[in-house]
Scaffold this motif. Structure first.
Motif, PDB file in Angstrom:
ATOM      1  N   ARG A 261      23.262   0.149  50.811  1.00  0.00           N
ATOM      2  CA  ARG A 261      23.061  -1.277  51.170  1.00  0.00           C
ATOM      3  C   ARG A 261      21.686  -1.760  50.769  1.00  0.00           C
ATOM      4  N   ILE A 262      20.376  -0.927  50.830  1.00  0.00           N
ATOM      5  CA  ILE A 262      19.106  -1.228  50.484  1.00  0.00           C
ATOM      6  C   ILE A 262      19.030  -1.599  49.039  1.00  0.00           C
ATOM      7  N   HIS A 263      19.680  -0.762  48.096  1.00  0.00           N
ATOM      8  CA  HIS A 263      19.361  -1.263  46.706  1.00  0.00           C
ATOM      9  C   HIS A 263      20.208  -2.519  46.204  1.00  0.00           C
ATOM     10  N   ARG A 264      21.427  -2.613  47.119  1.00  0.00           N
ATOM     11  CA  ARG A 264      22.101  -3.985  46.771  1.00  0.00           C
ATOM     12  C   ARG A 264      21.266  -5.122  47.058  1.00  0.00           C
ATOM     13  N   LYS A 265      20.639  -5.064  48.064  1.00  0.00           N
ATOM     14  CA  LYS A 265      19.680  -6.244  48.604  1.00  0.00           C
ATOM     15  C   LYS A 265      18.503  -6.189  47.530  1.00  0.00           C
ATOM     16  N   VAL A 266      17.954  -5.023  47.210  1.00  0.00           N
ATOM     17  CA  VAL A 266      16.621  -5.240  46.504  1.00  0.00           C
ATOM     18  C   VAL A 266      16.952  -5.670  45.226  1.00  0.00           C
TER      19      VAL A 266
ATOM     20  N   LEU B 115      15.056  -8.839  43.307  1.00  0.00           N
ATOM     21  CA  LEU B 115      14.477  -8.635  41.871  1.00  0.00           C
ATOM     22  C   LEU B 115      15.313  -9.092  40.795  1.00  0.00           C
ATOM     23  N   GLU B 116      16.530 -10.159  41.233  1.00  0.00           N
ATOM     24  CA  GLU B 116      17.072 -10.783  40.307  1.00  0.00           C
ATOM     25  C   GLU B 116      17.473  -9.849  39.075  1.00  0.00           C
ATOM     26  N   ASP B 117      17.793  -8.714  39.119  1.00  0.00           N
ATOM     27  CA  ASP B 117      18.036  -7.638  38.280  1.00  0.00           C
ATOM     28  C   ASP B 117      19.077  -6.651  38.621  1.00  0.00           C
ATOM     29  N   GLU B 118      19.932  -6.889  37.763  1.00  0.00           N
ATOM     30  CA  GLU B 118      21.230  -5.807  38.248  1.00  0.00           C
ATOM     31  C   GLU B 118      21.436  -4.437  37.785  1.00  0.00           C
ATOM     32  N   ASP B 119      20.429  -4.105  36.989  1.00  0.00           N
ATOM     33  CA  ASP B 119      20.242  -2.701  36.591  1.00  0.00           C
ATOM     34  C   ASP B 119      18.673  -2.421  36.095  1.00  0.00           C
ATOM     35  N   PRO B 120      17.949  -2.355  37.083  1.00  0.00           N
ATOM     36  CA  PRO B 120      16.471  -2.034  36.787  1.00  0.00           C
ATOM     37  C   PRO B 120      16.321  -0.406  36.238  1.00  0.00           C
ATOM     38  N   TYR B 121      17.258   0.138  36.188  1.00  0.00           N
ATOM     39  CA  TYR B 121      17.189   1.617  35.615  1.00  0.00           C
ATOM     40  C   TYR B 121      17.740   1.750  34.221  1.00  0.00           C
ATOM     41  N   ARG B 122      18.064   0.634  33.653  1.00  0.00           N
ATOM     42  CA  ARG B 122      18.691   0.585  32.535  1.00  0.00           C
ATOM     43  C   ARG B 122      18.135   1.424  31.125  1.00  0.00           C
ATOM     44  N   GLU B 123      16.633   1.235  31.086  1.00  0.00           N
ATOM     45  CA  GLU B 123      16.066   2.023  29.927  1.00  0.00           C
ATOM     46  C   GLU B 123      15.940   3.925  30.265  1.00  0.00           C
ATOM     47  N   VAL B 124      15.832   3.888  31.866  1.00  0.00           N
ATOM     48  CA  VAL B 124      15.729   5.238  32.164  1.00  0.00           C
ATOM     49  C   VAL B 124      16.948   5.981  32.024  1.00  0.00           C
ATOM     50  N   LYS B 125      18.185   5.239  32.382  1.00  0.00           N
ATOM     51  CA  LYS B 125      19.491   5.680  31.938  1.00  0.00           C
ATOM     52  C   LYS B 125      19.727   5.863  30.604  1.00  0.00           C
ATOM     53  N   LYS B 126      19.472   5.025  29.697  1.00  0.00           N
ATOM     54  CA  LYS B 126      19.497   4.962  28.229  1.00  0.00           C
ATOM     55  C   LYS B 126      18.925   6.125  27.679  1.00  0.00           C
ATOM     56  N   ARG B 127      17.718   6.570  28.281  1.00  0.00           N
ATOM     57  CA  ARG B 127      16.965   7.615  27.772  1.00  0.00           C
ATOM     58  C   ARG B 127      17.556   9.106  28.378  1.00  0.00           C
ATOM     59  N   ALA B 128      17.983   9.201  29.548  1.00  0.00           N
ATOM     60  CA  ALA B 128      18.785  10.041  29.809  1.00  0.00           C
ATOM     61  C   ALA B 128      19.816  10.455  29.298  1.00  0.00           C
ATOM     62  N   ASN B 129      20.783   9.538  28.665  1.00  0.00           N
ATOM     63  CA  ASN B 129      21.807   9.735  27.740  1.00  0.00           C
ATOM     64  C   ASN B 129      21.412  10.308  26.270  1.00  0.00           C
TER      65      ASN B 129
ATOM     66  N   ASP C 206       5.875  -8.774  39.105  1.00  0.00           N
ATOM     67  CA  ASP C 206       5.642  -9.782  39.755  1.00  0.00           C
ATOM     68  C   ASP C 206       5.219  -9.080  41.370  1.00  0.00           C
ATOM     69  N   ALA C 207       4.108  -9.245  41.809  1.00  0.00           N
ATOM     70  CA  ALA C 207       3.512  -8.532  43.048  1.00  0.00           C
ATOM     71  C   ALA C 207       4.460  -9.273  44.068  1.00  0.00           C
ATOM     72  N   GLU C 208       4.838 -10.297  43.990  1.00  0.00           N
ATOM     73  CA  GLU C 208       5.362 -10.932  45.318  1.00  0.00           C
ATOM     74  C   GLU C 208       6.838 -10.549  45.408  1.00  0.00           C
ATOM     75  N   LYS C 209       7.562 -10.464  44.392  1.00  0.00           N
ATOM     76  CA  LYS C 209       9.091  -9.841  44.401  1.00  0.00           C
ATOM     77  C   LYS C 209       8.806  -8.200  44.857  1.00  0.00           C
ATOM     78  N   ILE C 210       7.801  -7.475  44.259  1.00  0.00           N
ATOM     79  CA  ILE C 210       7.943  -6.083  44.659  1.00  0.00           C
ATOM     80  C   ILE C 210       7.621  -6.033  46.278  1.00  0.00           C
ATOM     81  N   ASP C 211       6.650  -6.903  46.746  1.00  0.00           N
ATOM     82  CA  ASP C 211       6.340  -7.106  48.353  1.00  0.00           C
ATOM     83  C   ASP C 211       7.500  -7.383  48.930  1.00  0.00           C
TER      84      ASP C 211
END
Length: 284
Positions: free
Chosen positions: A56-61, A65-79, A25-30
């Motif tokens: 503070r920034i990431h909490r607001k972002v 984004l209405e997403d509590e864990d944008p990194y979920r797939e990255v974290k899963k791969r790292a583990n 969603d380009a509007e959300k990213i913006d």
């Protein structure tokens, strides 16, 4: 450690990256980038701690984004990558002094840090990367002094997913000699940092005397710490602080701290007195 002129560009790069991981969603990213810019404009002149501003920034972002864990797939791969290579890496580290070798392994694994501008995570070829780095010496090596302090009450501040798998190897060695081992993870998902669920995946819950959380900040934000975590930190004989965010938050503190990290950005490297890419076990 105060925010440096190079930090804002890195923070914004991470915001854009996590927004793209979360949505098309380009509007959300913006809106996420715009919000980050507003917070930076407000906070940068105050010259506060970069990791606190980033929190503070990431909490607001995440709210935008209405997403509590944008990194979920990255974290899963790292583990998954860390666990995949764990048997081979165990064979490498246990050929020598286990305390020193597992500490070094945990420092090498600090490479699992997604979003630092200019830093590439070598997850697709991690074993080769590990073997190469394991042959190198630490640029700052205070491990013997750190070992001598680990006989008392130890607080271990974790950092990233993936990395925590190798932290667990070092924790086992600390547990053999310490009075009490308290491990601190993030209370909720924030960037690629390890939470309690990741600690369980790594087996930390079976090693440590207790697994506590820091709230959900990036690094240690004193006023946000749960009471028990704050008590453990204040009464530790030594704190093992993994990664750059913990260094940013605690580098000017009065605690006895063993900072274990790979310097992945210029501001942190300059603050410590090393080059980008150097491995550090620094006692302060």
């Amino acid at each position: 450690m105060k925010i440096s002129p190079k930090c804002p560009s890195c923070l914004l790069n991470r915001v854009y990256m996590e927004a793209r991981m979360s949505t098309d969603d380009a509007e959300k990213i913006d809106r996420a980038v715009e919000l980050a810019l507003k917070i930076l404009a407000e906070e940068y002149p105050k010259k506060g701690i970069n990791a606190v501003i980033a929190t503070r920034i990431h909490r607001k972002v995440y709210e935008v984004l209405e997403d509590e864990d944008p990194y979920r797939e990255v974290k899963k791969r790292a583990n998954e990558v860390s666990l995949k290579y764990l048997p081979e890496i165990k064979r490498i580290v246990y050929r020598d002094d286990a305390f020193r070798s597992t500490a070094k392994a945990s420092i090498i694994a600090n490479t699992f840090d997604y979003g630092v501008m200019g830093h590439e995570v070598n997850d697709s070829a991690f074993l080769d990367y590990f073997i190469r780095k394991f042959r190198e010496s630490l640029k700052i090596d205070n491990l013997e002094k750190i070992r001598s302090l680990c006989k008392g009450r130890v607080v271990y501040l974790t950092d990233n997913c993936g990395e925590i798998v190798y932290d667990a190897l070092f924790m086992k060695e600390i547990k053999k000699i310490c009075e009490r081992l308290s491990v601190v993870v993030r209370g909720r998902p924030i960037i690629s940092d390890a939470t309690y669920e990741d600690a369980v995946i790594a087996g930390v819950d079976k090693i440590a005397d207790e697994v506590l959380d820091n709230g959900d900040g990036i690094g240690i934000i004193d006023e946000e710490l749960p009471e028990k975590t704050k008590d453990r930190i204040e009464n530790a004989d030594i704190i093992i602080a993994k990664g750059m965010a913990n260094y940013e938050c605690l580098s000017d503190s009065a605690y006895t701290i063993g900072f274990l990290l790979t310097a992945k950005c210029e501001p942190v490297a300059k603050s410590i007195g090393v080059e980008v890419g150097d491995m550090v076990a620094l006692l302060r």
